[in-house]
Design a protein around this motif. Structure first.
Motif, mmCIF file in Angstrom:
data_model
loop_
_atom_site.group_PDB
_atom_site.id
_atom_site.type_symbol
_atom_site.label_atom_id
_atom_site.label_comp_id
_atom_site.label_asym_id
_atom_site.label_seq_id
_atom_site.Cartn_x
_atom_site.Cartn_y
_atom_site.Cartn_z
ATOM 1 N N ALA A 84 38.831 31.262 43.344
ATOM 2 C CA ALA A 84 38.421 29.949 42.872
ATOM 3 C C ALA A 84 39.649 29.273 42.273
ATOM 4 O O ALA A 84 40.279 29.825 41.365
ATOM 5 C CB ALA A 84 37.325 30.063 41.813
ATOM 6 N N ALA A 134 41.203 27.021 39.808
ATOM 7 C CA ALA A 134 40.638 26.672 38.504
ATOM 8 C C ALA A 134 41.287 25.437 37.897
ATOM 9 O O ALA A 134 42.492 25.206 38.051
ATOM 10 C CB ALA A 134 40.778 27.860 37.554
ATOM 11 N N HIS A 135 40.471 24.662 37.181
ATOM 12 C CA HIS A 135 40.972 23.467 36.485
ATOM 13 C C HIS A 135 41.507 23.845 35.103
ATOM 14 O O HIS A 135 41.261 24.952 34.613
ATOM 15 C CB HIS A 135 39.854 22.432 36.353
ATOM 16 N N ARG A 160 38.573 30.879 32.845
ATOM 17 C CA ARG A 160 39.065 31.904 33.765
ATOM 18 C C ARG A 160 38.318 33.220 33.570
ATOM 19 O O ARG A 160 38.019 33.921 34.540
ATOM 20 C CB ARG A 160 40.583 32.066 33.586
ATOM 21 N N LEU A 172 35.167 32.999 35.521
ATOM 22 C CA LEU A 172 35.336 33.242 36.960
ATOM 23 C C LEU A 172 35.530 34.719 37.250
ATOM 24 O O LEU A 172 34.921 35.262 38.191
ATOM 25 C CB LEU A 172 36.520 32.428 37.482
ATOM 26 N N VAL A 200 41.243 34.209 40.640
ATOM 27 C CA VAL A 200 41.625 32.873 40.184
ATOM 28 C C VAL A 200 42.911 32.446 40.869
ATOM 29 O O VAL A 200 43.901 33.178 40.868
ATOM 30 C CB VAL A 200 41.804 32.841 38.653
ATOM 31 N N ASP A 204 45.604 29.787 40.260
ATOM 32 C CA ASP A 204 45.954 28.959 39.110
ATOM 33 C C ASP A 204 47.183 28.107 39.378
ATOM 34 O O ASP A 204 47.957 28.372 40.298
ATOM 35 C CB ASP A 204 46.188 29.831 37.876
ATOM 36 N N THR A 247 44.036 21.851 41.902
ATOM 37 C CA THR A 247 42.839 21.730 41.072
ATOM 38 C C THR A 247 43.192 21.666 39.592
ATOM 39 O O THR A 247 42.476 21.044 38.799
ATOM 40 C CB THR A 247 41.878 22.904 41.348
ATOM 41 N N ASP A 267 35.309 26.530 41.764
ATOM 42 C CA ASP A 267 35.353 26.299 40.316
ATOM 43 C C ASP A 267 33.990 25.803 39.846
ATOM 44 O O ASP A 267 33.466 26.252 38.819
ATOM 45 C CB ASP A 267 36.447 25.266 40.020
ATOM 46 N N ALA A 318 30.662 28.391 41.126
ATOM 47 C CA ALA A 318 30.977 29.820 41.041
ATOM 48 C C ALA A 318 29.742 30.730 41.034
ATOM 49 O O ALA A 318 29.731 31.740 41.747
ATOM 50 C CB ALA A 318 31.849 30.088 39.817
ATOM 51 N N LYS A 346 39.181 16.337 41.303
ATOM 52 C CA LYS A 346 39.257 17.083 40.039
ATOM 53 C C LYS A 346 38.326 16.512 38.984
ATOM 54 O O LYS A 346 37.835 17.231 38.114
ATOM 55 C CB LYS A 346 40.685 17.083 39.490
ATOM 56 N N ILE A 392 34.971 18.078 39.335
ATOM 57 C CA ILE A 392 35.047 19.490 38.925
ATOM 58 C C ILE A 392 34.963 19.604 37.404
ATOM 59 O O ILE A 392 34.189 20.411 36.858
ATOM 60 C CB ILE A 392 36.369 20.116 39.434
#
Length: 388
Positions: free
Chosen positions: A33, A35-36, A62, A65, A72, A74, A78, A270, A273, A325, A328
């Motif tokens: 995923a 992640a933001h 995180r 997730l 993740v 990263d 995103t 994200d 999930a 984003k 999200i």
């Protein structure tokens, strides 16, 4: 429970969904995923300002997730790379995310981070671009995370053809300590990347991309492709060398692509999930089934779980796609993963109230409002701030 939504009137919420607990990662697919980051609501995150990040909330997400068995990805788009997350914050994110992953296992397995050239926006030669890439790759490796080689705006601007891409990436394979993931981000996500791999013609660009991969297959763990073209991805997947994975980045067609063999590295995971984790457990069971009947029954269940998430994803990623984003982060706020609907670079304003109202409705229909009372309360607060 009902809520007055702009464009929908009095909207009745669906019956709440309880997602099954997940106690292990998926075994049939490798799934990341993207992640933001969570902005500090008291920080100066106005457009153009250095990113002020709420690190505790960012790391807590995180952990969420990882707890669902997802890996993740990263410091990617995103996380607002090239759209507000400056290099100082990116470097700190990489360090903190990899350190946090150690509580769950090997950070090189649990988190992979984007390495690009965005900290040197004026890099104007292939050597300067290579050096910028190398610096970021070394930052990711020193943190203990896996490396995702991101598409570079600077390389897209400077390269005169496929050979220039091969020259730069060829040197980067020598910098990498272990196989990397290559990222092909389409221009719908970043218009500055048009013509990546040396041609605006997708077929010619694909030929260049495959030539690079076949020449360096031992150093390529996989490729992450975000072109939103299912047919192209299936063809590319079949043409990859043995052992090189295709990580779908197609936020429109991910259920069928994963079902037929793609792994995944997706921004939409994200937001969805819990559904993604549940579907992957069912897919594991389907592929382990001893009977055709059992397999088909489980694949139908997999489809049933993910089908309602597709309209939600397509709404979040509608044009201009790079503003996805905002949706999200909006859902992360509705679901209590952060205390404020705030983003670095002021990006929470990148989508309209009507767009966000539709995202709310589709998330509810997909069973992805974790606490409906909280989500309604926060949605009403957002509407009130906007005079409704």
């Amino acid at each position: 429970m009902r809520i007055e939504l702009p464009g929908f009137g009095s909207y009745p919420l669906s019956e709440p969904t309880t997602w099954p607990a997940v106690d292990r990662p998926a075994t049939s697919r490798i799934v990341y995923a993207a992640a933001h980051v969570v902005a500090d609501p008291l920080g100066d995150n106005t457009p153009g300002s250095p990113a002020a990040v709420d690190w505790e909330a960012t790391l807590r997400f995180r952990r969420h997730l990882w707890s669902l068995g997802l890996r993740v990805a990263d410091a990617m788009d995103t996380a607002q790379r090239n759209m507000g997350l400056d290099w100082a914050a990116t470097r700190e994110l990489i360090r903190r995310s990899a350190a946090e992953a150690r509580s769950y296992g090997d950070p090189a397995t649990l988190v992979s981070c984007g390495a690009g050239t965005d900290h040197d926006p004026d890099a104007g030669t292939l050597d300067a671009i290579t050096a910028a890439y190398a610096e970021q790759i070394e930052t990711v490796q020193s943190a203990g995370a896996g490396v995702i080689v991101m598409a570079s705006r600077q390389l897209a601007r400077v390269a005169s053809g496929p050979g220039d891409y091969h020259r730069v990436y060829g040197k980067l394979f020598g910098v990498a300590e272990r196989p990397v993931i290559l990222h092909w981000l389409g221009e719908m996500f970043d218009p500055n990347l048009a013509g990546y791999w040396g041609s605006r013609d997708v077929a010619a660009a694909t030929e260049s991309f495959l030539e690079l991969i076949h020449a360096n297959a031992s150093m390529v763990d996989g490729v992450k492709v975000s072109l939103l073209d299912e047919e192209h991805e299936i063809g590319l997947r079949a043409a990859l060398p043995e052992g090189v994975k295709l990580y779908t980045g197609d936020d429109f067609n991910y259920p069928s692509l994963i079902r037929t063999g793609s792994h995944a590295l997706l921004g939409i995971f994200d937001a969805i999930a819990p559904a993604a984790a549940a579907a992957l457990q069912v897919l594991d069971a389907a592929e382990a089934s001893c009977t055709d009947e059992g397999r088909e029954r489980l694949l139908a269940q997999y489809d049933e779980i993910l089908a309602p998430t597709v309209p939600l994803s397509r709404k979040i990623f509608e044009t201009p796609t790079y503003n996805y984003k905002t949706g999200i982060v909006f859902l992360a706020w509705l679901n209590g993963h952060q205390d404020a609907f705030a983003m670095v670079n002021g990006a929470q304003s990148a989508r309209s109230l009507l767009h966000l109202s539709e995202v709310f409705r589709l998330a509810d229909q997909a069973g992805l409002l974790a606490d409906q009372e909280l989500a309604v309360r926060r949605m009403k607060a957002l509407l009130a701030v906007n005079g409704l």
